[in-house]
Design an enzyme around this catalytic site. Structure first.
Site, PDB file in Angstrom:
ATOM      1  N   LYS A 176       0.622  -1.349   0.026  1.00  0.00           N
ATOM      2  CA  LYS A 176      -0.044   0.087  -0.071  1.00  0.00           C
ATOM      3  C   LYS A 176       0.791   1.204  -0.014  1.00  0.00           C
ATOM      4  CE  LYS A 176      -4.343  -1.645   1.631  1.00  0.00           C
ATOM      5  NZ  LYS A 176      -5.394  -1.717   2.580  1.00  0.00           N
ATOM      6  N   LYS A 212      -4.962 -10.404  -9.384  1.00  0.00           N
ATOM      7  CA  LYS A 212      -6.059 -10.349  -8.418  1.00  0.00           C
ATOM      8  C   LYS A 212      -7.294  -9.672  -9.029  1.00  0.00           C
ATOM      9  CE  LYS A 212      -6.509  -8.766  -3.694  1.00  0.00           C
ATOM     10  NZ  LYS A 212      -6.256  -7.965  -2.701  1.00  0.00           N
ATOM     11  N   LYS A 257     -11.119  -3.661  -7.729  1.00  0.00           N
ATOM     12  CA  LYS A 257     -11.717  -2.603  -8.457  1.00  0.00           C
ATOM     13  C   LYS A 257     -10.914  -1.620  -9.017  1.00  0.00           C
ATOM     14  CE  LYS A 257     -13.876   0.444  -6.083  1.00  0.00           C
ATOM     15  NZ  LYS A 257     -14.349   1.837  -6.254  1.00  0.00           N
TER      16      LYS A 257
END
Ligand code: TRP
Length: 342
Positions: free
Chosen positions: A120, A200, A203
């Site tokens: 992240k 993966k 969205k």
């Protein structure tokens, strides 16, 4: 209020970061619904973890909107607010209170090793905030506040759960036996690939379908979905074991018609069934399955006050457990000690 020995307590969380999609549904929500419907004695809490979502920048108001939308989706997918506790994390302030306490126990070095933090931080170079770093500590508070011993999650959360257990151990060692060491309840679902065949479904990669997506859009996306990557020509035999579309048939076709799944596998291998037809069939099954969810979701979203009422029901149930835990915790660490009557 003694709990029977065999009774497990389940806790899991889901971030309100936007439209829940097929990956969230198949990887998490659907299993929570199955657990709810299974006979095994357990009670379960599922939290919409909005304070976790705050680590990612969002427009003002989006957190509330996404929380209500997610609540609508969870209920539409079959979670029953009367049988499980569905609540919003920030409605129970004890999460952040216990989070602080755990942050005084967790080791910097352990948090620095978290691969989700590293990923992240890489993706959000202009917003590497401290919350992103201490994210797993808040997760420990989420789980341990309820003395949960089972945590249904994907394999990407195994490392976080190790940290959760470490927080429990450190607390117990220093302040006395208080928390269980929760174990992950790994989903049987293999990690789903995106419709583009990439690693993966997410969205942000635009390679999935939202639960609320209109049927025509779902059809269009499936039409171009990547199948067996080695199957270049129309009449080549296919390899269902490496085909994402076949995996999805496993979810949407097999439950109603296991024999049909076998036939698809056979006909794919012999090239009797081509990818175009196979994908069209998948679209039909998927729309049959998602249609009712989509309708319930739309009906619920049209009644935000009812959704807030449902969240309030969950808040009450969660708050009662959280309050009791924190009373013990504060007493053990020696803060907010009640005055003794003289
Ligand atoms: N970290 C989880 C995820 O990214 C979400 C989460 C927050 C969670 N708190 C939790 C999951 C507690 C299980 C238990 O999916």
């Amino acid at each position: 209020m003694a709990e029977s020995m065999a009774k497990h307590r389940i806790f899991s969380g889901i971030q309100p970061t936007g439209e829940p999609h097929l990956g969230n549904y198949l990887g998490a929500i659907r299993q929570w619904v199955e657990q709810q419907d299974a006979a095994a004695p357990h009670d379960a809490l599922y939290s919409i973890v909005d304070y976790h979502a705050l680590t990612i920048e969002m427009d003002t108001g989006a957190l509330d909107r996404h929380t209500l939308d997610l609540m609508a989706s969870l209920v539409a997918c079959g979670l029953d607010p009367a049988r499980v506790t569905l609540f919003r994390q920030s409605d129970v302030p004890e999460h952040t209170e216990l989070g602080w306490i755990f942050s005084c126990l967790a080791a910097m070095g352990d948090l620095q090793r978290m691969t989700q933090f590293k990923d992240k931080a890489e993706q959000n170079r202009d917003n590497i905030n401290v919350g992103l770093f201490t994210y797993p500590v808040l997760q420990a508070a989420d789980i341990l506040l309820y003395h949960a011993d089972l945590v249904p999650v994907g394999d990407d959360q195994v490392q976080h759960l190790e940290l959760v257990r470490e927080c429990a151990r450190r607390f117990n060692r220093r302040f006395g036996e208080t928390f269980p060491e929760p174990q992950p309840l790994l989903s049987k679902v293999p990690r789903l690939k995106g419709l583009d065949g990439s690693a993966k479904m997410s969205k942000s990669k635009g390679n999935t379908v939202a639960l609320s997506e209109p049927p025509e859009q779902i059809r269009a996306k499936l039409k171009v979905a990547v199948t067996d990557p080695a199957r270049l020509r129309r009449n080549d035999p296919g390899h269902p074991e490496v085909c994402n579309v076949f995996t999805l048939h496993g979810f949407f076709t097999a439950p109603h018609d296991p024999a049909r799944l076998g036939a698809i596998e056979r006909d794919c291998r012999s090239a009797a069934l081509g990818c175009v037809d196979c994908k069209k069939e998948l679209a039909d099954r998927m729309l049959e399955h998602l249609g009712p969810i989509r309708e319930r979701q739309a009906a619920l979203r049209a009644r935000p006050d009812d959704l807030r009422d449902l969240l309030e029901v969950g808040r009450r149930k969660a708050a009662e457990i959280a309050r009791a835990t924190m009373e013990t915790v504060r007493e053990r660490i020696g803060v907010r000690v009640p005055r003794r009557p003289r």
